[in-house]
Scaffold this active site. Sequence first.
Site, mmCIF file in Angstrom:
data_model
loop_
_atom_site.group_PDB
_atom_site.id
_atom_site.type_symbol
_atom_site.label_atom_id
_atom_site.label_comp_id
_atom_site.label_asym_id
_atom_site.label_seq_id
_atom_site.Cartn_x
_atom_site.Cartn_y
_atom_site.Cartn_z
ATOM 1 C CG LEU A 62 -8.515 -15.837 -123.462
ATOM 2 C CD1 LEU A 62 -9.773 -15.781 -122.615
ATOM 3 C CD2 LEU A 62 -7.381 -15.057 -122.796
ATOM 4 C CB ALA A 81 -3.996 -20.542 -119.588
ATOM 5 N NE ARG A 124 -14.678 -31.575 -120.773
ATOM 6 C CZ ARG A 124 -15.565 -30.798 -121.400
ATOM 7 N NH1 ARG A 124 -16.560 -31.338 -122.067
ATOM 8 N NH2 ARG A 124 -15.431 -29.493 -121.379
ATOM 9 C CE LYS A 159 -9.013 -27.324 -124.890
ATOM 10 N NZ LYS A 159 -10.366 -27.300 -124.300
ATOM 11 C CG ASP A 213 -10.558 -24.158 -126.517
ATOM 12 O OD1 ASP A 213 -10.950 -23.021 -126.868
ATOM 13 O OD2 ASP A 213 -10.867 -24.685 -125.437
ATOM 14 N NE ARG A 233 11.863 -45.964 -149.319
ATOM 15 C CZ ARG A 233 12.950 -46.681 -149.016
ATOM 16 N NH1 ARG A 233 13.136 -47.886 -149.558
ATOM 17 N NH2 ARG A 233 13.849 -46.204 -148.187
ATOM 18 C CB SER A 279 11.702 -61.713 -165.353
ATOM 19 O OG SER A 279 10.783 -61.036 -166.162
ATOM 20 N NE ARG A 281 19.024 -67.633 -167.548
ATOM 21 C CZ ARG A 281 18.477 -67.389 -168.740
ATOM 22 N NH1 ARG A 281 18.532 -68.270 -169.715
ATOM 23 N NH2 ARG A 281 17.898 -66.238 -168.977
HETATM 24 C C1 UD1 Z 1 -16.549 -19.516 -121.573
HETATM 25 C C2 UD1 Z 1 -17.461 -18.318 -121.317
HETATM 26 C C3 UD1 Z 1 -18.884 -18.680 -121.728
HETATM 27 C C4 UD1 Z 1 -18.942 -19.131 -123.175
HETATM 28 C C5 UD1 Z 1 -17.935 -20.266 -123.406
HETATM 29 C C6 UD1 Z 1 -17.832 -20.562 -124.863
HETATM 30 C C7 UD1 Z 1 -16.545 -17.137 -119.409
HETATM 31 C C8 UD1 Z 1 -16.670 -16.895 -117.953
HETATM 32 N N1 UD1 Z 1 -17.408 -17.994 -119.937
HETATM 33 O O1 UD1 Z 1 -16.971 -20.537 -120.717
HETATM 34 O O2 UD1 Z 1 -19.740 -17.561 -121.553
HETATM 35 O O3 UD1 Z 1 -20.236 -19.551 -123.519
HETATM 36 O O4 UD1 Z 1 -16.630 -19.890 -122.937
HETATM 37 O O5 UD1 Z 1 -17.051 -21.711 -125.045
HETATM 38 O O6 UD1 Z 1 -15.738 -16.533 -120.058
HETATM 39 N N2 UD1 Z 1 -8.843 -19.945 -120.211
HETATM 40 C C9 UD1 Z 1 -7.627 -19.438 -119.806
HETATM 41 N N3 UD1 Z 1 -7.419 -19.195 -118.496
HETATM 42 C C10 UD1 Z 1 -8.358 -19.405 -117.556
HETATM 43 C C11 UD1 Z 1 -9.621 -19.920 -117.971
HETATM 44 C C12 UD1 Z 1 -9.827 -20.177 -119.305
HETATM 45 O O7 UD1 Z 1 -6.730 -19.225 -120.611
HETATM 46 O O8 UD1 Z 1 -8.100 -19.141 -116.388
HETATM 47 C C13 UD1 Z 1 -9.061 -20.213 -121.634
HETATM 48 C C14 UD1 Z 1 -9.261 -21.687 -121.940
HETATM 49 O O9 UD1 Z 1 -8.044 -22.318 -122.230
HETATM 50 C C15 UD1 Z 1 -10.203 -21.641 -123.138
HETATM 51 C C16 UD1 Z 1 -10.981 -20.355 -122.950
HETATM 52 O O10 UD1 Z 1 -10.242 -19.571 -122.033
HETATM 53 O O11 UD1 Z 1 -9.488 -21.529 -124.345
HETATM 54 C C17 UD1 Z 1 -12.378 -20.605 -122.385
HETATM 55 O O12 UD1 Z 1 -12.276 -21.265 -121.176
HETATM 56 P P1 UD1 Z 1 -13.338 -22.334 -120.721
HETATM 57 O O13 UD1 Z 1 -12.981 -22.832 -119.399
HETATM 58 O O14 UD1 Z 1 -13.531 -23.318 -121.802
HETATM 59 O O15 UD1 Z 1 -14.635 -21.396 -120.602
HETATM 60 P P2 UD1 Z 1 -16.098 -21.856 -120.344
HETATM 61 O O16 UD1 Z 1 -16.292 -22.083 -118.904
HETATM 62 O O17 UD1 Z 1 -16.454 -22.946 -121.273
HETATM 63 CA CA CA Z 2 -15.139 -24.269 -123.106
#
Ligand code: UD1
Ligand code: CA
Length: 457
Positions: free
Chosen positions: A8, A10, A15, A22, A102, A332, A404, A439
């Site tokens: 995952l 997306a 931040r 990211k 991430d 280099r 030199s 020289r």
């Molecule tokens: C999620 C978990 C949480 C866990 C935490 C650990 C859920 C609902 N919650 O929370 O239980 O403790 O991770 O870090 O799953 N992403 C997508 N598409 C989306 C949403 C997120 O690709 O629509 C990806 C993000 O890019 C990221 C990962 O999913 O890599 C987690 O998303 P993030 O929003 O960080 O989840 P948390 O709310 O922190």
């Molecule tokens: Ca997170």
Amino acid sequence: MNLTTVILAAGKGTRMRSQLPKILHFIGHKSLLRHVYDSSVNLNNNAIHVVIGHGAEQVKKTLANLSVNWIEQTQQLGTGHAVQQVSNQIDDNSMVLILYGDVPLLQAETLKALLGKTNEKTLSLLTVNLKNPTGYGRIVRNDSGKVLRIVEEKDASSTEKIIAEVNTGILAVQGASLKKWLSQLNNNNAQGEYYLTDIIALAVEDGFDIATTAPQNEDEVLGVNDKLQLAHLERVYQLQQAQNLMREGVSLRDPKRFDLRGEIIELGQDVEIDVNVIFEGENRIGNNVKIGANCSIKNATIGDDVIILANCVIENAVIGANSRIGPFARLRPETVLATETHIGNFVEIKKSTIGQGSKVNHLSYIGDSLIGKKVNIGAGTITCNYDGVNKFQTIIEDGAFIGSDTQLVAPVTIGKNATIGAGSTITKDAPDNQLTLSRSKQMSMEGWQRPVKKEKL
Ligand code: UD1
Ligand code: CA
């Protein structure tokens, strides 16, 4: 059962405060997503799907060489929604591993342990106990310790918020069931999102066991949300690499002040590295090599018994055995030094070959040159290799001695055992065995008086 990995990736990464998506930020020499890919690629994957959204085009372009299936999630409606995008690509009979793009430092052993606990009737979760669990989904267990569900921070009651065991987000489950539960998700929760974590309660309802596995250490499951976390994981990663090198026998004066942004492909014994040395690219290091403080070394081949003194910058260079480089030397690209060469203070060498036992000890520029054996280049020698348009070669044959402060205006050849007088500007070839110099004659003026200042009244 074959394995399908879903990464995952997306999310926006607001931040990070960066134009760069990211997952394209670096730890060491690899992007976050590349780290995740590398930890999963050797797991006998049938396919790796990466869910991308923010910066999708840039991500695909930058990581075009990864053998993954890119899947776009145009709106980020939650982790469950993200996995739904992959549903029709998942084999009913496959095992599905969910990773986050991430969370870069997961170890393959941890993933193997997680997968080892997964089967047709068991979903496995990677969880960890945190002193401060704020922000994470909590693992809710019954009195006998069985996992019942995951509750997100924003939906948790005050008693649930006390739970220290958190969801890392990493899980593994059988394909057909996952697809079924994904189709049952809703977004009736505090964030109005489709939570992947809701599949846990659905699995329990279907009579599944929920197994949990802990990572070997906490840093493995840390995610990157801002530059502070990125820097923290960079140091974690660098320390791991430093420790690996020490296990292979390298002496590092301070493993916390060492950076490897690439690889050491060949490594000899009894290598000593002082503080603040940075390696990049692909490097080969022989036996008994000593590297002083503050050196930056990229794509270098360093022979046995070489000493590199402090503050050298070396790139795409070959250094023969028993040579001594620096302090403050710059090698280099396309520098090739034979054995027993000495390259000293404030010397720059570019695209040049230097023969066995030759010395360039002080304040010189050697470019586009072919230098033989046992040549001595005096302080302040410059090969004038460039006329503003073209580059020309300087050839210095075996045994030559360059006085030199000499300028060698290329193309020019200095013959075998030739001697060049100090301060010469050499524009024509110098014959073997002779003294050549250009020289102006020295003169002295008798009776000459230095002007004197008038005293102020
Ligand atoms: C999620 C978990 C949480 C866990 C935490 C650990 C859920 C609902 N919650 O929370 O239980 O403790 O991770 O870090 O799953 N992403 C997508 N598409 C989306 C949403 C997120 O690709 O629509 C990806 C993000 O890019 C990221 C990962 O999913 O890599 C987690 O998303 P993030 O929003 O960080 O989840 P948390 O709310 O922190
Ligand atoms: Ca997170």
